[in-house]
Design an enzyme around this catalytic site. Structure first.
Site, mmCIF file in Angstrom:
data_model
loop_
_atom_site.group_PDB
_atom_site.id
_atom_site.type_symbol
_atom_site.label_atom_id
_atom_site.label_comp_id
_atom_site.label_asym_id
_atom_site.label_seq_id
_atom_site.Cartn_x
_atom_site.Cartn_y
_atom_site.Cartn_z
ATOM 1 N N ARG A 155 0.801 -1.171 -0.152
ATOM 2 C CA ARG A 155 0.065 0.112 -0.039
ATOM 3 C C ARG A 155 0.751 1.275 0.160
ATOM 4 N NH1 ARG A 155 -2.401 -1.136 5.680
ATOM 5 N NH2 ARG A 155 -0.424 -2.126 5.702
ATOM 6 N N CYS A 261 -4.874 2.531 -7.913
ATOM 7 C CA CYS A 261 -5.003 1.102 -7.920
ATOM 8 C C CYS A 261 -6.636 0.799 -8.112
ATOM 9 C CB CYS A 261 -4.342 0.393 -6.822
ATOM 10 S SG CYS A 261 -2.432 0.843 -6.811
ATOM 11 N N LYS A 321 -4.814 9.437 0.196
ATOM 12 C CA LYS A 321 -4.957 8.971 1.327
ATOM 13 C C LYS A 321 -3.708 9.542 2.090
ATOM 14 C CE LYS A 321 -2.775 4.651 1.667
ATOM 15 N NZ LYS A 321 -2.297 3.381 1.425
HETATM 16 C C1 UGA Z 1 -4.043 -0.810 -2.652
HETATM 17 C C2 UGA Z 1 -4.215 -2.000 -1.856
HETATM 18 O O1 UGA Z 1 -4.604 -1.778 -0.628
HETATM 19 C C3 UGA Z 1 -2.819 -2.744 -1.864
HETATM 20 O O2 UGA Z 1 -2.624 -3.909 -1.378
HETATM 21 C C4 UGA Z 1 -2.238 -2.970 -3.459
HETATM 22 O O3 UGA Z 1 -1.087 -3.479 -3.632
HETATM 23 C C5 UGA Z 1 -2.220 -1.607 -4.169
HETATM 24 O O4 UGA Z 1 -3.778 -0.965 -3.927
HETATM 25 C C6 UGA Z 1 -2.101 -1.719 -5.542
HETATM 26 O O5 UGA Z 1 -2.729 -2.425 -6.223
HETATM 27 O O6 UGA Z 1 -0.745 -1.384 -5.803
HETATM 28 P P1 UGA Z 1 -3.223 1.804 -1.954
HETATM 29 O O7 UGA Z 1 -4.115 2.094 -3.552
HETATM 30 O O8 UGA Z 1 -1.943 2.089 -2.056
HETATM 31 O O9 UGA Z 1 -3.191 0.318 -2.126
HETATM 32 O O10 UGA Z 1 -4.159 2.376 -0.772
HETATM 33 P P2 UGA Z 1 -5.250 1.823 0.188
HETATM 34 O O11 UGA Z 1 -4.789 1.833 1.422
HETATM 35 O O12 UGA Z 1 -5.715 0.388 -0.385
HETATM 36 O O13 UGA Z 1 -6.381 2.656 -0.152
HETATM 37 C C7 UGA Z 1 -6.983 2.888 -1.336
HETATM 38 C C8 UGA Z 1 -8.265 3.977 -1.055
HETATM 39 O O14 UGA Z 1 -9.247 3.443 -0.401
HETATM 40 C C9 UGA Z 1 -7.972 5.300 -0.544
HETATM 41 O O15 UGA Z 1 -8.528 6.222 -1.534
HETATM 42 C C10 UGA Z 1 -8.604 5.172 0.823
HETATM 43 O O16 UGA Z 1 -8.973 6.338 1.398
HETATM 44 C C11 UGA Z 1 -9.849 4.316 0.565
HETATM 45 N N1 UGA Z 1 -10.043 3.368 1.896
HETATM 46 C C12 UGA Z 1 -9.420 2.721 2.388
HETATM 47 C C13 UGA Z 1 -11.517 3.879 2.114
HETATM 48 O O17 UGA Z 1 -12.163 4.694 1.813
HETATM 49 N N2 UGA Z 1 -11.815 2.857 3.329
HETATM 50 C C14 UGA Z 1 -11.100 2.015 3.905
HETATM 51 O O18 UGA Z 1 -11.637 1.615 4.879
HETATM 52 C C15 UGA Z 1 -10.003 2.046 3.340
#
Ligand code: UGA
Length: 439
Positions: A155, A261, A321
């Protein structure tokens, strides 16, 4: 071991640095000369906690180096990781032209009899590995190689710890020799290793990201019901998350998911399942809920302010994020652009992302003011919107914030603040799905 990573973006650079940290010799390749020049000069093009120290340490130890030459990388490595971008196309499917070009470049360098493992680390639709192998074979008939799929699950914002301590390592391979070499690469990380066929490994990545997106859309849909019924989505998420089969992670209601992603991978999974004749309709609903979530939030702002035109609004957070400077596909940026289009005067603050948001023209620098501190952003504001949940925002002196604002109206798009505390401080507080403690 001697490893080469082609593509020095998020995945490539962090993987390269972590592989070097555990003792491998790593060559990171990129065709962007400016990036290579910067890396060679010790400058890290992205903000990722812990990455700079890791790169510096491993470059000095001579375990990590950077080049623009694929030939140099492929000749001098046993295992070649492909970590180039796989951007979306207008129809949602993935543009695989970078992967195809790298496959051809690798085939040019391969010498028959000198075995290599070619590993796909980029996120790709199922069956891409087969195409990579076909391409290499088409351009170098006698090449001795295997293609492996090794999806990455890091992440942004915690990429280094995620890579150093992975939940699992997935190795998709149909060759014992390649599997054994890959196991050696990952041995130092002491993580559970799952060996599958290539197609299954590719599917694991799309299915994992789509499932996490589904979890987010699920709780966001529940947040709308909470608002309508008078319930608190945070308590509902706690209650269902305590069931180990469900888990509390990724049940944070908010403005919806963004970044480079989830939106892309959900679209790509929808596209590939359609292509395979097995449409995945559930994921179309996941996308619809995600889009509705921002629209519902802006409705709430409109409801309170009536007209957005000429309103002075402070926005805290621009990145997709916290703990990253990545502003690509950020819901916070989408929000800013939508309210600016309605005539609001926005002053935004972000700890890391403001510069890139302006430089990449994701927001119009002539219309959006960038503040140097959170307090400066709220000066004279008729409303404050929290769009990204950086920790620093939770630790503000809210007496000062209230004093600085024209009217103490707060829209918390990530449920970062405690509604009761905010109300006690005299704010008119609006969260997401907090129908009991506040809308
Ligand atoms: C995501 C995956 O979590 C990783 O496992 C994966 O390797 C990566 O994509 C990828 O494919 O390269 P990332 O995009 O860095 O990672 O960030 P996340 O922490 O997953 O968050 C993604 C989005 O979901 C953000 O906008 C965040 O604010 C949102 N989110 C996350 C929520 O709205 N609620 C949540 O409970 C969690």
């Amino acid at each position: 071991m001697e490893l080469c990573i082609i593509g020095s973006g998020y995945v490539g650079l962090v993987s390269g640095a972590c592989f070097a940290e555990v003792g491998h010799h790593v060559i990171c390749v990129d065709n962007d000369q400016r990036k290579i020049d910067a890396l060679q000069a010790g400058k890290i093009p992205i903000y990722e906690p812990g990455l700079e120290e890791l790169v510096t340490r491993n470059v000095s130890a001579k375990r990590l180096r950077f080049t623009n030459s694929t030939e140099d990388g492929v000749r001098n490595s046993q295992i070649i990781f492909i970590a180039v971008p796989t951007p979306p196309q207008p129809d949602g499917s993935v543009d695989l032209s970078f992967i195809e070009r790298v496959a051809r470049e690798i085939s040019n360098v391969l010498v028959p009899g000198e075995y290599r493992v070619v590993v796909d680390k980029s996120t790709v639709p199922v069956k891409t590995g087969e195409k990579v192998a076909d391409t290499i074979r088409r351009y170098k008939k006698d090449a001795t190689f295997d293609v492996v799929s090794n999806p990455e699950f890091l992440r942004e914002g915690c990429a280094v710890p995620d890579l150093m301590n992975p939940d699992r390592v997935v190795i998709g391979s149909s060759s014992q020799k390649a599997t054994d070499l890959m196991k050696k690469v990952y041995e130092p990380f002491k993580a559970p290793i799952l060996v599958t066929d290539v197609n299954s490994a590719e599917l694991i990545k799309h299915a994992a990201n789509s499932f996490l997106s589904l979890k987010i859309s699920y709780i966001n849909a529940v947040s709308a019901i909470c608002e309508a019924a008078g319930a608190d989505v945070e308590l509902v998420a706690d209650g269902i998350g305590m069931d180990k089969r469900i888990g509390r992670n990724f049940l944070n209601a908010g403005l919806g998911y963004g970044g480079s992603c989830f939106p892309k991978d959900v679209k790509a999974f929808i596209a590939i399942s359609k292509q395979l004749g097995t449409p995945f309709k559930l994921l179309e609903e996941v996308e619809r809920i995600n889009e509705t979530q921002l629209a519902r939030f802006i409705d709430k702002i409109r409801e309170a302010l009536w007209v957005l035109k000429d309103k002075k609004i402070a926005v805290w957070g621009l990145t997709f994020k916290p703990d990253t400077d990545d502003v690509r596909n950020s819901v916070a940026i989408e929000l800013v652009n939508k309210i600016v289009a309605e005539g609001a005067h926005v002053t935004a603050y972000d700890p890391k992302g403001a510069e890139k948001a302006i430089e990449w023209k994701l927001i119009d620098g002539s219309k959006v003011k960038i503040a140097a501190t959170p307090l400066e952003a709220v000066e004279g504001a008729e409303a404050l919107i929290l769009a990204t949940e950086w920790k620093e925002f939770a630790n503000q002196n809210f007496e000062e914030v209230k004093k600085a604002m024209h009217t103490p109206l707060v829209f918390d798009g990530r449920n970062l603040f405690n509604p009761e505390t905010m109300r006690e401080l005299g704010f008119d507080y609006h969260g997401v799905g907090r129908g009991v403690a506040g809308k």
